[in-house]
Design an enzyme around this catalytic site. Sequence first.
Site, short mmCIF file in Angstrom:
data_model
loop_
_atom_site.label_atom_id
_atom_site.label_comp_id
_atom_site.label_asym_id
_atom_site.label_seq_id
_atom_site.Cartn_x
_atom_site.Cartn_y
_atom_site.Cartn_z
N HIS A 1 46.21 16.67 58.00
CA HIS A 1 46.81 15.45 57.84
C HIS A 1 47.91 15.79 56.97
CE1 HIS A 1 47.54 11.39 56.90
NE2 HIS A 1 47.43 11.54 55.58
N ASP B 1 47.09 8.64 61.76
CA ASP B 1 48.01 9.30 62.40
C ASP B 1 48.01 9.08 63.86
OD1 ASP B 1 48.78 10.82 60.04
OD2 ASP B 1 46.90 11.71 60.09
#
Length: 328
Positions: A187, A159
């Site tokens: 996440h 990410d």
Amino acid sequence: MKAPITVSVTGAAGQIGYALLTRIASGSMFGPDQPVNLRLIEIEPAMGALEGTVMELKDCAFPLLNEIVPTCDLAEGFSGTDWALLVGSVPRKAGMERNDLLGINGKIFTGQGQAIAANAGSGVRTLVVGNPCNTNCLIAMSNAAGIPKEQFFAMTRLDENRAKSQLAAKAGVHSSDVTNLCIWGNHSATQYPDFTNAKIKGQLVTDVITDREWLEGEFIATVQQRGAAIIKARGASSAASAANGVVDTVRSLVTPTPDGDWTSVAVCSDGSYGIPEGLTASMPIRTDGSTWEVVQGVELDEFSRAKIEASVAELVSERAAVADLIPA
């Protein structure tokens, strides 16, 4: 020559595993002078495919690849390992709720945590990649009696890399010019890529990219939904970029963090930034290559705090959903 590092990889015959193993064996993860032993773990039905992967690894004739052990036995797979990379997990299928996925994968990570504690060395470090990775990490960590919580991590580096790429493209610079980018929280689609503290060539992102509407809207949404966008585009989930995130995460944890910078990884919270103690949450981390610490004193405005609180609330609900898998 250095003594080999033993690395165990679950889901080794899967797409991420396939993209990851050559990176480990070639020296991308631990450096060009560090030999590795690979313990490749799969479920019984995938052992045939795993054998094909082993054949390819052998055919590469990597100078640093010392040993390969393919197995479906967790005790053998985690025996004496230095790094456990928990990549394999059951994917979410149509009609499946997130809590269903948590329950199914939770049982898998319970057994893996127990096997790591029983068979790996006391210094083993574990990185959980299989989703939902934060809570899977919490489950594995909670079931690995005797292994310090500081040795468990869940991956949010993918990410971070996605966020840096988006900011760099908007600013017309290279992604390596973006620093101090932290992914906060889970996440998942609630994660918060913190642009307020990130920098481009040493300048605050908000001074370089003055389109606050884009930063608060499209930028965050793109990072949060990138995985789904890739599935839609290629008909399969991220593999090469996920494997690269694993390599970057481990390399960042075994290499001193550049002065003034930090990286993102989910760790067991000590209560920093108001994140409940014990949650596996992504925060800004700095390391000397052996021990790590949460970077303190990062200023968070009202917008940032609201985003982080929303992601943390999701983590709290996930923990409650798997409470029966977490020993008291």
